[in-house]
Design a protein around this motif. Structure first.
Motif, PDB file in Angstrom:
ATOM      1  N   ALA A 142       0.832  -1.190   0.000  1.00  9.28           N
ATOM      2  CA  ALA A 142       0.000   0.000   0.000  1.00  9.28           C
ATOM      3  C   ALA A 142       0.870   1.243   0.000  1.00  9.28           C
ATOM      4  CB  ALA A 142      -0.904  -0.012   1.231  1.00  9.28           C
ATOM      5  N   SER A 143       0.206   2.381   0.019  1.00 12.00           N
ATOM      6  CA  SER A 143       0.906   3.653   0.105  1.00 12.00           C
ATOM      7  C   SER A 143       0.672   4.258   1.482  1.00 12.00           C
ATOM      8  CB  SER A 143       0.373   4.614  -0.972  1.00 12.00           C
ATOM      9  OG  SER A 143       0.909   5.901  -0.783  1.00 12.00           O
ATOM     10  N   VAL A 144       1.750   4.319   2.255  1.00  8.94           N
ATOM     11  CA  VAL A 144       1.728   4.996   3.546  1.00  8.94           C
ATOM     12  C   VAL A 144       2.861   6.015   3.478  1.00  8.94           C
ATOM     13  CG1 VAL A 144       1.892   4.782   6.052  1.00  8.94           C
ATOM     14  CG2 VAL A 144       0.905   2.902   4.705  1.00  8.94           C
ATOM     15  N   ILE A 145       2.491   7.265   3.235  1.00  7.77           N
ATOM     16  CA  ILE A 145       3.545   8.262   3.028  1.00  7.77           C
ATOM     17  C   ILE A 145       4.325   8.490   4.326  1.00  7.77           C
ATOM     18  CG2 ILE A 145       2.340   9.333   1.081  1.00  7.77           C
ATOM     19  CD1 ILE A 145       1.689  11.693   2.953  1.00  7.77           C
ATOM     20  N   LEU A 146       5.565   8.894   4.168  1.00 11.56           N
ATOM     21  CA  LEU A 146       6.479   9.045   5.296  1.00 11.56           C
ATOM     22  C   LEU A 146       5.940   9.997   6.359  1.00 11.56           C
ATOM     23  CD1 LEU A 146       9.136   7.957   6.276  1.00 11.56           C
ATOM     24  CD2 LEU A 146      10.296   9.813   5.078  1.00 11.56           C
ATOM     25  N   VAL A 147       5.323  11.094   5.931  1.00 14.71           N
ATOM     26  CA  VAL A 147       4.797  12.058   6.893  1.00 14.71           C
ATOM     27  C   VAL A 147       3.672  11.429   7.726  1.00 14.71           C
ATOM     28  CG1 VAL A 147       3.125  13.174   5.336  1.00 14.71           C
ATOM     29  CG2 VAL A 147       4.136  14.472   7.206  1.00 14.71           C
ATOM     30  N   ALA A 148       2.923  10.496   7.158  1.00  9.80           N
ATOM     31  CA  ALA A 148       1.874   9.794   7.912  1.00  9.80           C
ATOM     32  C   ALA A 148       2.511   8.866   8.944  1.00  9.80           C
ATOM     33  CB  ALA A 148       0.966   9.012   6.980  1.00  9.80           C
ATOM     34  N   ARG A 149       3.551   8.156   8.544  1.00  9.98           N
ATOM     35  CA  ARG A 149       4.256   7.285   9.493  1.00  9.98           C
ATOM     36  C   ARG A 149       4.785   8.112  10.662  1.00  9.98           C
ATOM     37  NH1 ARG A 149       5.099   2.147   7.496  1.00  9.98           N
ATOM     38  NH2 ARG A 149       6.614   1.723   9.135  1.00  9.98           N
ATOM     39  N   LYS A 150       5.368   9.252  10.343  1.00  3.95           N
ATOM     40  CA  LYS A 150       5.908  10.127  11.387  1.00  3.95           C
ATOM     41  C   LYS A 150       4.787  10.640  12.281  1.00  3.95           C
ATOM     42  CE  LYS A 150       8.996  14.040  12.012  1.00  3.95           C
ATOM     43  NZ  LYS A 150       9.850  15.025  11.363  1.00  3.95           N
ATOM     44  N   HIS A 151       3.697  11.055  11.687  1.00  5.73           N
ATOM     45  CA  HIS A 151       2.533  11.550  12.445  1.00  5.73           C
ATOM     46  C   HIS A 151       2.016  10.483  13.404  1.00  5.73           C
ATOM     47  CE1 HIS A 151      -1.088  13.959  13.171  1.00  5.73           C
ATOM     48  NE2 HIS A 151      -1.761  12.842  13.057  1.00  5.73           N
ATOM     49  N   LEU A 152       2.048   9.226  12.981  1.00  6.86           N
ATOM     50  CA  LEU A 152       1.563   8.122  13.803  1.00  6.86           C
ATOM     51  C   LEU A 152       2.613   7.618  14.789  1.00  6.86           C
ATOM     52  CD1 LEU A 152      -0.358   6.120  11.055  1.00  6.86           C
ATOM     53  CD2 LEU A 152      -1.366   7.470  12.913  1.00  6.86           C
ATOM     54  N   GLY A 153       3.819   8.161  14.716  1.00  5.20           N
ATOM     55  CA  GLY A 153       4.888   7.724  15.608  1.00  5.20           C
ATOM     56  C   GLY A 153       5.502   6.400  15.198  1.00  5.20           C
ATOM     57  N   LEU A 154       5.455   6.104  13.897  1.00  4.15           N
ATOM     58  CA  LEU A 154       6.026   4.864  13.366  1.00  4.15           C
ATOM     59  C   LEU A 154       7.356   5.142  12.678  1.00  4.15           C
ATOM     60  CD1 LEU A 154       2.782   3.393  11.780  1.00  4.15           C
ATOM     61  CD2 LEU A 154       3.850   2.701  13.931  1.00  4.15           C
ATOM     62  N   PRO A 155       8.272   4.199  12.716  1.00  6.17           N
ATOM     63  CA  PRO A 155       9.565   4.387  12.034  1.00  6.17           C
ATOM     64  C   PRO A 155       9.386   4.300  10.516  1.00  6.17           C
ATOM     65  CG  PRO A 155       9.411   2.169  12.910  1.00  6.17           C
ATOM     66  CD  PRO A 155       8.181   2.900  13.388  1.00  6.17           C
ATOM     67  N   PRO A 156      10.329   4.838   9.780  1.00  5.91           N
ATOM     68  CA  PRO A 156      10.298   4.691   8.316  1.00  5.91           C
ATOM     69  C   PRO A 156      10.322   3.205   7.945  1.00  5.91           C
ATOM     70  CG  PRO A 156      12.004   6.243   8.981  1.00  5.91           C
ATOM     71  CD  PRO A 156      11.489   5.597  10.219  1.00  5.91           C
TER      72      PRO A 156
END
Length: 157
Positions: A142-156
């Motif tokens: 899927a597409s999970v953009i980096l800024v979304a991962r960061k917003h959710l507190g997830l690592p790249p």
């Protein structure tokens, strides 16, 4: 079957579950996120794609409160969410395919919602649900953009 009938079937499945329609996209506010179900017409013939998308609360996304599916930071095609059902999903969404009767297609699309779309969306009702799904590999294709991962507190990735 024509494309308007397919769109009507989507509305019949989604509206009772709290989704509101705008064009060929349905939106539902969940606990801390916006859920999006989009019916996309293929450029290559008489078929559709089903896109599922999410916007976590607090993210700045163009088009809010009803962004286009492609503007959402977390997106997945139904065929990627259920790769083992890809052939069936594609066949059901080839709406002019005469090898399947309208009755069979209607029943199949209703089943697709009952067995795939609604359970997928219902499993992801909170930001924590979404984070666990991303960490657990649900959004691998899927597409999970980096800024979304960061917003959710997830690592790249």
């Amino acid at each position: 079957m024509d494309k308007k009938t397919v769109e009507t079937l989507f509305g019949k499945a989604l509206a009772p579950r709290g989704f509101k329609k705008k064009g060929t996209t349905w939106y539902r506010e969940a606990q801390g996120l916006l859920q999006v179900v989009n019916l996309q017409k293929s450029s290559w013939g008489a078929s559709f794609y089903v896109n599922l998308a999410f916007v976590p609360e607090g993210m700045s996304v163009e088009g809010m409160p009803r962004p286009k599916e492609y503007q959402c930071p977390i997106r997945i095609r139904l065929t990627s969410a259920y790769p083992d059902k890809k052939a069936l999903i594609e066949r059901l969404l080839r709406y002019e395919d005469v090898e399947m009767s309208d009755e069979q297609r209607t029943a199949g699309i209703e089943g697709m919602f009952h067995d795939m779309v609604l359970p997928f969306m219902d499993r992801l009702q909170t930001v924590d649900d979404l984070k666990r799904a991303i960490e657990g590999g649900t959004f691998h294709n899927a597409s999970v953009i980096l800024v979304a991962r960061k917003h959710l507190g997830l690592p790249p990735p």
